[in-house]
Design an enzyme around this catalytic site. Structure first.
Site: not given
Ligand code: XMP
Ligand code: MG
Length: 184
Positions: A47-48, A103-104, A107, A156-157, A169
């Site tokens: 959803k991000g 993508e949002d 990570d 974490f954001v 969100r």
């Molecule tokens: P990867 O596979 O790149 O994962 O490690 C990316 C997904 O991890 C979640 N994600 C976050 N969600 N704040 C969030 O709300 C964060 O700081 C964060 N870091 C990673 C997110 O779902 C992303 O698509």
């Molecule tokens: Mg999430």
């Protein structure tokens, strides 16, 4: 919502609505130039990516198609396993299409590298990636990201599509949460 609505749940604003918008202006101009004369299909990851998709697509000067995918990593851990399950697949046929994944955040990059391989196997003309945020960890995985909004620290954001337990969100900015929100 604005920062004041968060009360003491907000630790700090990392990127303001204005900063996000200004960077999206630049990225949209690059995309317009790079895809001039081509029909682009934007693929948002639910959803991000909803906020980035809405704000980025409206800045483009050509009409684009939008489609959506929902994916989930197996397991309940907080870190990505890289094993991905499709919860909702695309409606569009990718054969011969120029695809831009929106993508949002990236990570570890594990989710995205899986997604990239998956979409590339469907016969598109091209697949590129645009992400609003990228964490340093992402550099450790071989994912070639064409458009990056901001490189941010590992913290974490939340906000601008990103959630903590499905909350926050709808913040128009990106921020970090006060430790008490996480219950420690
Ligand atoms: P990867 O596979 O790149 O994962 O490690 C990316 C997904 O991890 C979640 N994600 C976050 N969600 N704040 C969030 O709300 C964060 O700081 C964060 N870091 C990673 C997110 O779902 C992303 O698509
Ligand atoms: Mg999430």
């Amino acid at each position: 919502m604005d920062p004041a609505d968060m009360g003491d749940d907000l630790e700090r604003v990392l990127l303001s609505e204005e900063q996000l918008g200004a960077r999206l202006d630049e990225i949209a101009a690059q995309i317009d130039a790079d895809y001039a004369g081509r029909d682009l299909l934007l693929v948002g990851v639910l959803k991000g990516a909803v906020m980035v998709m809405a704000d980025l697509s409206r800045r483009l000067h050509s009409s684009v198609e939008m489609d959506w995918m929902a994916v989930s990593s197996y397991g309940a851990g907080t870190t990505s396993s890289g094993v991905v399950r499709i919860l909702k697949d695309l409606d569009a046929d990718l054969t011969g299409r120029d695809v831009l994944i929106v993508e949002d955040i990236i990570d570890s990059g594990l989710t995205l590298s899986w997604l990239l391989a998956n979409l590339r196997s469907r016969g598109p003309a091209s697949v590129e990636i645009a992400t609003m945020l990228r964490k340093p960890e992402a550099a450790k995985v071989e994912v070639d990201v064409r458009y990056v909004g901001f490189d941010i620290p590992t913290d974490f954001v939340v906000g601008y599509g990103l959630d903590y337990a499905e909350k926050y969100r709808n913040l128009p900015f990106v921020g970090t949460l006060a430790p008490h929100v996480y219950g420690d």
